[in-house]
Design a protein around this motif. Sequence first.
Motif, PDB file in Angstrom:
ATOM      1  N   ARG A  42      44.894  40.084  34.958  1.00  0.00           N
ATOM      2  CA  ARG A  42      43.932  39.366  33.680  1.00  0.00           C
ATOM      3  C   ARG A  42      43.551  37.431  33.653  1.00  0.00           C
ATOM      4  NH1 ARG A  42      49.229  41.395  31.476  1.00  0.00           N
ATOM      5  NH2 ARG A  42      49.968  39.391  31.431  1.00  0.00           N
ATOM      6  N   GLU A  43      43.856  37.189  34.610  1.00  0.00           N
ATOM      7  CA  GLU A  43      43.149  35.811  35.110  1.00  0.00           C
ATOM      8  C   GLU A  43      42.035  36.084  35.341  1.00  0.00           C
ATOM      9  OE1 GLU A  43      43.217  31.867  37.031  1.00  0.00           O
ATOM     10  OE2 GLU A  43      45.606  33.162  37.260  1.00  0.00           O
ATOM     11  N   HIS A  44      41.260  36.989  36.608  1.00  0.00           N
ATOM     12  CA  HIS A  44      40.708  37.123  36.954  1.00  0.00           C
ATOM     13  C   HIS A  44      39.984  37.980  36.461  1.00  0.00           C
ATOM     14  CE1 HIS A  44      41.340  33.592  39.468  1.00  0.00           C
ATOM     15  NE2 HIS A  44      42.436  34.527  39.872  1.00  0.00           N
ATOM     16  N   GLU A  45      40.058  39.432  35.269  1.00  0.00           N
ATOM     17  CA  GLU A  45      39.440  40.322  35.589  1.00  0.00           C
ATOM     18  C   GLU A  45      37.891  40.576  34.954  1.00  0.00           C
ATOM     19  OE1 GLU A  45      39.363  42.957  30.949  1.00  0.00           O
ATOM     20  OE2 GLU A  45      41.335  41.724  31.234  1.00  0.00           O
ATOM     21  N   GLU A  46      37.235  39.052  34.571  1.00  0.00           N
ATOM     22  CA  GLU A  46      36.009  39.166  34.296  1.00  0.00           C
ATOM     23  C   GLU A  46      35.021  39.478  36.214  1.00  0.00           C
ATOM     24  OE1 GLU A  46      32.124  36.364  33.963  1.00  0.00           O
ATOM     25  OE2 GLU A  46      33.987  35.935  33.129  1.00  0.00           O
ATOM     26  N   GLN A  47      36.345  39.058  37.344  1.00  0.00           N
ATOM     27  CA  GLN A  47      35.671  39.170  38.420  1.00  0.00           C
ATOM     28  C   GLN A  47      36.305  40.738  39.105  1.00  0.00           C
ATOM     29  OE1 GLN A  47      37.509  35.585  40.364  1.00  0.00           O
ATOM     30  NE2 GLN A  47      35.802  35.674  41.355  1.00  0.00           N
ATOM     31  N   LEU A  48      37.007  41.285  38.716  1.00  0.00           N
ATOM     32  CA  LEU A  48      38.321  42.462  39.040  1.00  0.00           C
ATOM     33  C   LEU A  48      37.808  43.833  38.744  1.00  0.00           C
ATOM     34  CD1 LEU A  48      41.506  41.380  40.096  1.00  0.00           C
ATOM     35  CD2 LEU A  48      39.799  41.353  41.500  1.00  0.00           C
ATOM     36  N   ALA A  49      37.408  43.758  37.201  1.00  0.00           N
ATOM     37  CA  ALA A  49      36.531  45.014  36.602  1.00  0.00           C
ATOM     38  C   ALA A  49      35.416  45.063  36.468  1.00  0.00           C
ATOM     39  CB  ALA A  49      37.500  44.540  35.073  1.00  0.00           C
ATOM     40  N   PRO A  50      34.932  45.958  36.109  1.00  0.00           N
ATOM     41  CA  PRO A  50      35.583  47.210  36.719  1.00  0.00           C
ATOM     42  C   PRO A  50      35.482  47.897  37.628  1.00  0.00           C
ATOM     43  CG  PRO A  50      33.589  47.879  35.793  1.00  0.00           C
ATOM     44  CD  PRO A  50      33.434  46.270  35.343  1.00  0.00           C
ATOM     45  N   LEU A 233      43.170  44.098  53.505  1.00  0.00           N
ATOM     46  CA  LEU A 233      42.468  43.943  52.755  1.00  0.00           C
ATOM     47  C   LEU A 233      42.423  45.407  51.506  1.00  0.00           C
ATOM     48  CD1 LEU A 233      40.193  41.301  52.797  1.00  0.00           C
ATOM     49  CD2 LEU A 233      41.434  40.915  51.545  1.00  0.00           C
ATOM     50  N   HIS A 234      43.277  45.489  50.609  1.00  0.00           N
ATOM     51  CA  HIS A 234      42.637  46.514  49.590  1.00  0.00           C
ATOM     52  C   HIS A 234      42.060  47.041  49.019  1.00  0.00           C
ATOM     53  CE1 HIS A 234      45.732  48.690  52.400  1.00  0.00           C
ATOM     54  NE2 HIS A 234      45.185  50.091  51.562  1.00  0.00           N
ATOM     55  N   ASN A 235      42.040  45.343  48.060  1.00  0.00           N
ATOM     56  CA  ASN A 235      41.548  44.926  46.824  1.00  0.00           C
ATOM     57  C   ASN A 235      41.585  43.677  46.469  1.00  0.00           C
ATOM     58  OD1 ASN A 235      42.147  43.775  43.505  1.00  0.00           O
ATOM     59  ND2 ASN A 235      41.807  46.437  43.166  1.00  0.00           N
ATOM     60  N   PRO A 236      40.187  43.040  45.938  1.00  0.00           N
ATOM     61  CA  PRO A 236      39.690  41.246  45.884  1.00  0.00           C
ATOM     62  C   PRO A 236      41.300  40.788  45.270  1.00  0.00           C
ATOM     63  CG  PRO A 236      37.941  43.315  45.323  1.00  0.00           C
ATOM     64  CD  PRO A 236      39.082  43.521  45.034  1.00  0.00           C
ATOM     65  N   VAL A 237      41.617  40.939  45.023  1.00  0.00           N
ATOM     66  CA  VAL A 237      42.669  39.853  44.485  1.00  0.00           C
ATOM     67  C   VAL A 237      43.468  40.162  45.488  1.00  0.00           C
ATOM     68  CG1 VAL A 237      45.054  42.011  44.550  1.00  0.00           C
ATOM     69  CG2 VAL A 237      45.398  40.191  42.561  1.00  0.00           C
ATOM     70  N   ALA A 310      22.332  39.951  49.738  1.00  0.00           N
ATOM     71  CA  ALA A 310      21.470  39.374  48.834  1.00  0.00           C
ATOM     72  C   ALA A 310      22.522  39.751  47.206  1.00  0.00           C
ATOM     73  CB  ALA A 310      20.837  40.448  48.693  1.00  0.00           C
ATOM     74  N   HIS A 311      22.244  39.299  46.364  1.00  0.00           N
ATOM     75  CA  HIS A 311      22.743  38.971  45.166  1.00  0.00           C
ATOM     76  C   HIS A 311      22.753  40.697  44.477  1.00  0.00           C
ATOM     77  CE1 HIS A 311      24.638  38.019  41.057  1.00  0.00           C
ATOM     78  NE2 HIS A 311      24.292  38.274  40.967  1.00  0.00           N
ATOM     79  N   ASP A 312      22.917  41.485  44.133  1.00  0.00           N
ATOM     80  CA  ASP A 312      22.682  42.345  43.264  1.00  0.00           C
ATOM     81  C   ASP A 312      23.805  42.593  41.916  1.00  0.00           C
ATOM     82  OD1 ASP A 312      24.614  45.249  44.902  1.00  0.00           O
ATOM     83  OD2 ASP A 312      25.761  43.725  43.800  1.00  0.00           O
ATOM     84  N   SER A 313      23.796  43.877  41.300  1.00  0.00           N
ATOM     85  CA  SER A 313      24.305  44.270  40.160  1.00  0.00           C
ATOM     86  C   SER A 313      26.076  43.944  39.517  1.00  0.00           C
ATOM     87  CB  SER A 313      24.492  45.473  39.567  1.00  0.00           C
ATOM     88  OG  SER A 313      24.847  46.602  39.606  1.00  0.00           O
ATOM     89  N   HIS A 314      26.530  44.215  41.247  1.00  0.00           N
ATOM     90  CA  HIS A 314      28.082  43.664  41.428  1.00  0.00           C
ATOM     91  C   HIS A 314      28.482  42.135  41.454  1.00  0.00           C
ATOM     92  CE1 HIS A 314      28.708  47.869  41.056  1.00  0.00           C
ATOM     93  NE2 HIS A 314      27.556  48.680  42.249  1.00  0.00           N
ATOM     94  N   GLY A 315      27.189  40.749  41.156  1.00  0.00           N
ATOM     95  CA  GLY A 315      27.378  40.225  42.207  1.00  0.00           C
ATOM     96  C   GLY A 315      28.809  39.136  41.735  1.00  0.00           C
ATOM     97  N   GLY A 316      29.568  38.239  42.328  1.00  0.00           N
ATOM     98  CA  GLY A 316      30.380  37.704  42.009  1.00  0.00           C
ATOM     99  C   GLY A 316      29.966  36.235  41.493  1.00  0.00           C
TER     100      GLY A 316
END
Length: 316
Positions: A42-50, A233-237, A310-316
């Motif tokens: 939940r703390e990192h929802e903005e980076q992980l979802a969707p 790694l399986h997930n960015p978390v 290169a930055h795209d629409s998934h940018g972190g």
Amino acid sequence: MVDESVQRMVLGDVEIVRVVDWVGPYPPARTLVPGAAAELWREHEEQLAPAHWDPVTDRAVIALQTWVLRSGGRTVLVDTGVGNGRERPGNPFFHRRQDDYLGRLARAGVAPEDVDIVVNTHIHGDHVGWNTRDADGEWVPTFPRARYLVPAADDAHFGPANGYANGSRPDDRLLYEDSVAPVHRAGQVVLWDGGHRIDENLTLEPAPGHTPGSSVLRLASGGERAVFVGDVLHNPVQILRPDCNSCFCADPRQAAASRRRILERAADERELVVPAHFGGAGAVEVRRAGAAFRLGRWAGWSLRRQGGVAHDSHGG
């Protein structure tokens, strides 16, 4: 019409083609990464979802995909997915699966006879499945000209001499016999241990823990770098909390140590981190945040990477 299952970029002198077989929410988030508490997601929802987590269903998003590398005049495949028609009673999602993997490779411009090298980062059912295909009821190598690079430690662990990973899971015997043993019989397996240089751009290195022979493939060309980390790694978390293993890691302590070591080098050397199962943009740069790490920029596909990702629409 753009085929979103086939995406491209160039690093130095190496072309990378991402061939996505399937992507979507699948395992419950804390089943996949048991040590990652609900508060962390939940703390990192903005980076992980969707792209990597569905907060409504609390399921992690995963991808099944293969990486095609064109390097030094050769075509290299990194991991080969689940395969068709496999008996996998322990995993309903993989059991007797049917997909258009070879069609997707064809749309990426790769025919089976074009492949020179197949890299299995480790021996799990979703990484070795298309090593072989069914030919009139017999499993034969899918890529007839290729050398298959397999970590010796995994081959020993999952092979018959060790009772197929000590006989703990029936699927381990099944996947070895339908996806690895036929390639041995064809004389196309190259077992490696301690490290293996493919060419001037590509090198394999051990990263044990997820499996005994779990490995990474490093790319260094023209001042640009990437590391294909398989299931380290399986997930960015797990970048945010590298001590958190997946539920599939055989040796949790060793897996966490390998993960931290790889992330430290990736952050220090600005390597693009390319895991086997990330959804979204699929690959990301990693930055240090004190003693921890944070997500950097996500990969930009169908673009040449110059001076970074290169930055795209998934940018972190």
